[in-house]
Design an enzyme around this catalytic site. Structure first.
Site, PDB file in Angstrom:
ATOM      1  N   TYR A  43      -7.673  -7.715   8.412  1.00  0.00           N
ATOM      2  CA  TYR A  43      -8.558  -6.961   7.621  1.00  0.00           C
ATOM      3  C   TYR A  43      -9.922  -8.079   7.732  1.00  0.00           C
ATOM      4  CZ  TYR A  43      -4.881  -3.886   6.658  1.00  0.00           C
ATOM      5  OH  TYR A  43      -4.251  -2.753   6.946  1.00  0.00           O
TER       6      TYR A  43
ATOM      7  N   THR B 212       0.933  -1.213   0.052  1.00  0.00           N
ATOM      8  CA  THR B 212       0.048   0.064   0.070  1.00  0.00           C
ATOM      9  C   THR B 212       0.740   1.218   0.138  1.00  0.00           C
ATOM     10  OG1 THR B 212      -1.860  -1.012   1.162  1.00  0.00           O
ATOM     11  CG2 THR B 212      -1.577   1.448   1.455  1.00  0.00           C
TER      12      THR B 212
ATOM     13  N   HIS C 163      -6.922 -11.037  -0.128  1.00  0.00           N
ATOM     14  CA  HIS C 163      -6.235 -10.562   0.976  1.00  0.00           C
ATOM     15  C   HIS C 163      -7.046 -11.212   2.348  1.00  0.00           C
ATOM     16  CE1 HIS C 163      -3.805  -8.441   3.787  1.00  0.00           C
ATOM     17  NE2 HIS C 163      -3.880  -7.151   3.345  1.00  0.00           N
TER      18      HIS C 163
ATOM     19  N   ASN D 133      -3.049  -4.792  13.290  1.00  0.00           N
ATOM     20  CA  ASN D 133      -4.479  -4.218  13.611  1.00  0.00           C
ATOM     21  C   ASN D 133      -5.091  -5.018  14.413  1.00  0.00           C
ATOM     22  OD1 ASN D 133      -3.934  -2.553  11.334  1.00  0.00           O
ATOM     23  ND2 ASN D 133      -3.869  -4.138   9.748  1.00  0.00           N
TER      24      ASN D 133
ATOM     25  N   ASN E  92      -3.406  -9.925   7.927  1.00  0.00           N
ATOM     26  CA  ASN E  92      -3.239  -8.594   8.644  1.00  0.00           C
ATOM     27  C   ASN E  92      -4.293  -8.063   9.447  1.00  0.00           C
ATOM     28  OD1 ASN E  92      -0.279  -8.829   7.917  1.00  0.00           O
ATOM     29  ND2 ASN E  92      -0.443  -7.289   6.248  1.00  0.00           N
TER      30      ASN E  92
HETATM   31  C1  LIG Z   1       4.351   0.245   2.939  1.00  0.00           C
HETATM   32  C2  LIG Z   1       3.945  -1.268   3.387  1.00  0.00           C
HETATM   33  C3  LIG Z   1       2.481  -1.430   2.765  1.00  0.00           C
HETATM   34  C4  LIG Z   1       2.099  -2.629   2.795  1.00  0.00           C
HETATM   35  N1  LIG Z   1       0.874  -2.996   2.370  1.00  0.00           N
HETATM   36  C5  LIG Z   1       0.506  -4.161   2.101  1.00  0.00           C
HETATM   37  C6  LIG Z   1      -0.571  -4.573   1.509  1.00  0.00           C
HETATM   38  O1  LIG Z   1      -1.482  -3.688   0.688  1.00  0.00           O
HETATM   39  N2  LIG Z   1      -1.072  -5.858   1.435  1.00  0.00           N
HETATM   40  C7  LIG Z   1      -0.693  -6.641   2.200  1.00  0.00           C
HETATM   41  O2  LIG Z   1      -0.698  -7.793   2.310  1.00  0.00           O
HETATM   42  N3  LIG Z   1       0.484  -6.426   2.890  1.00  0.00           N
HETATM   43  C8  LIG Z   1       1.209  -5.247   3.030  1.00  0.00           C
HETATM   44  N4  LIG Z   1       2.145  -4.988   3.712  1.00  0.00           N
HETATM   45  C9  LIG Z   1       2.976  -6.000   4.068  1.00  0.00           C
HETATM   46  C10 LIG Z   1       4.147  -6.312   2.956  1.00  0.00           C
HETATM   47  O3  LIG Z   1       3.430  -7.349   1.704  1.00  0.00           O
HETATM   48  C11 LIG Z   1       5.081  -7.616   3.694  1.00  0.00           C
HETATM   49  O4  LIG Z   1       4.480  -8.761   3.699  1.00  0.00           O
HETATM   50  C12 LIG Z   1       5.896  -7.002   4.737  1.00  0.00           C
HETATM   51  O5  LIG Z   1       6.373  -5.836   4.364  1.00  0.00           O
HETATM   52  C13 LIG Z   1       6.975  -7.872   5.208  1.00  0.00           C
HETATM   53  O6  LIG Z   1       7.747  -8.297   4.223  1.00  0.00           O
HETATM   54  P1  LIG Z   1       9.265  -7.388   4.038  1.00  0.00           P
HETATM   55  O7  LIG Z   1       9.977  -7.536   5.316  1.00  0.00           O
HETATM   56  O8  LIG Z   1       9.930  -7.892   2.859  1.00  0.00           O
HETATM   57  O9  LIG Z   1       9.106  -6.050   4.078  1.00  0.00           O
HETATM   58  C14 LIG Z   1       2.766  -3.563   3.587  1.00  0.00           C
HETATM   59  C15 LIG Z   1       3.965  -3.454   4.119  1.00  0.00           C
HETATM   60  C16 LIG Z   1       4.681  -1.999   3.873  1.00  0.00           C
HETATM   61  C17 LIG Z   1       6.007  -1.907   4.628  1.00  0.00           C
END
Ligand SMILES: Cc1cc2nc3c(=O)[nH]c(=O)nc-3n(C[C@H](O)[C@H](O)[C@H](O)COP(=O)(O)O)c2cc1C
Length: 375
Positions: free
Chosen positions: A186, A27, A181, A241, A184
């Site tokens: 939701y 996001t 989704h 959340n 997290n």
């Molecule tokens: C800025 C940001 C936005 C995210 N938006 C989403 C999202 O839209 N949908 C989702 O399932 N996870 C979202 N996440 C979780 C990421 O998909 C991912 O699972 C999480 O960042 C862990 O991976 P990483 O350690 O490689 O960052 C978001 C994470 C971050 C940092």
């Protein structure tokens, strides 16, 4: 026999991926306003991160206006949004990439200021998110969450229909598939977890009943796309959340065993060590690993995400814990992440301040490794 590694090909549904390094759904709150349609800046961002045969899971996109909990998030329910997404998809396809869209409804992780008509957010039950967690209103005020309104049984079919129409719109936009989704905290996870689902109808109570909403959404989306182009994202042991199940093992075992026979494109886990990565700098250790615990019962492709570096990803694939790894934060700051990991190039650190909202800064202005080389 050669063991698979990050840069081995992988079949995902009908797609032959050239490598196993996936862009996680992220996001970024940079859609056009007030249409909440993707715009050329968004297409440029995704195209920068596309590689031939590489899978991108585009950011969570509400399937209906009641599904929003943050400003500037792109939707997938209007014609303008479909057209905006088509530009994104075309830009990724032009680079040979494969792109799925994540279908979203936040449930109680919303605020009345986002709701059409200003009503309360809807959720399986009227259980608020704890007051130590804060949210933002549509006009940017920081506040506590409200107590959501419990959905009537007769309304649930309508919510499932919203996922179906979001899936149809994603198809119209030219995506290669969709991801549901279910992670997290939701709405789908609110149905799954016992402390957010106090329902006494067929959608609450037993594990089988709490999994029903996930299954009905998945079946509706499959009816549009075919199972081989549908993925599901789950976060067992996650606490994002205000979510969290005291004993996730029986719940997620049942959910996975119900999803297995559908022959989905993939299942996608978020490792609990990074639960909440979207909000804060977290990487908890000494928590269970979702992929290690559940891999033995997942039939089909398993993608894992959360706190992976190139080395940890290689090890996870070599050990067979996952088939592909999704990267979030380091894909934000390294548009050419696959090449950097393949070549062992250093990574550019990300700037958390520019994750959510804004324009090109912290979005499309991260350089590739080659652009950083002195001339
Ligand atoms: C800025 C940001 C936005 C995210 N938006 C989403 C999202 O839209 N949908 C989702 O399932 N996870 C979202 N996440 C979780 C990421 O998909 C991912 O699972 C999480 O960042 C862990 O991976 P990483 O350690 O490689 O960052 C978001 C994470 C971050 C940092």
């Amino acid at each position: 026999m050669n063991h698979p590694h990050l840069f081995s090909p992988l079949e995902v549904g009908p797609y032959q991926l050239a490598h196993r390094l996936v862009m996680a759904p992220l996001t970024r709150m940079r859609a056009a306003r007030p249409s909440l349609a993707p715009r050329p800046l968004n297409a440029e961002y995704y195209a920068q991160r596309a590689t031939p045969g590489g899978l991108i899971i585009a950011e969570a996109s509400p399937v209906i206006a009641s599904g929003f909990g943050s400003p500037g998030v792109p939707g997938i329910y209007s014609q303008a949004q479909v057209e905006g997404w088509r530009e994104v998809v075309d830009a990724v396809h032009a680079k040979g990439g494969v792109i799925f869209l994540q279908l979203w409804h936040v449930g109680r992780v919303s605020h009345s200021s986002f709701q059409p008509g200003g009503g309360l957010p809807v959720a399986p039950s009227a259980v608020p998110i704890p007051t130590d967690l804060k949210t933002m209103t549509a006009d940017g005020r920081v506040t506590t969450y409200e107590t959501p309104r419990a959905l009537r049984t007769s309304e649930i079919a309508g919510l499932i229909e919203a996922f179906r129409s979001g899936a149809r719109n994603a198809l119209a936009a030219g995506f290669d598939g969709v991801e549901i989704h279910g992670a997290n905290g939701y709405v789908i996870e609110q149905f799954l977890h016992s402390h957010t689902n106090l329902r006494t109808d067929q959608y609450g109570g037993s594990i089988e009943n709490r999994v029903r909403f996930l299954m009905e959404v998945t079946e509706a989306v499959i009816a549009v796309w075919g199972a081989e182009r549908v993925g599901v994202r789950l976060s067992p042991y996650g606490i994002a959340n205000g979510s969290g199940e005291a004993d996730p093992m029986p719940l997620y075992t049942h959910a996975i065993e119900r999803l297995n026979p559908l022959h989905l494109a993939y299942l996608h886990f978020i490792e609990p060590r990074s639960s909440g990565a979207g909000r804060a700098e977290v990487n908890w250790q000494n928590v269970p690993s979702a992929m290690v615990l559940f891999r033995p019962i997942v039939k089909g492709v398993l993608i894992s995400a959360g706190g992976f570096t190139g080395d940890i990803a290689e090890a996870a694939i070599a050990e067979g814990h996952a088939d592909a790894i999704a990267f979030g934060r380091i894909f934000i700051s390294n548009p050419d992440l696959p090449r950097r990991l393949q070549q062992g190039f250093p990574l550019t650190p990300y700037n958390r301040k520019t994750f959510y909202g804004g324009e090109a800064e912290g979005y499309t202005d991260y350089p590739t490794h080659d652009a950083m080389e002195p001339a």
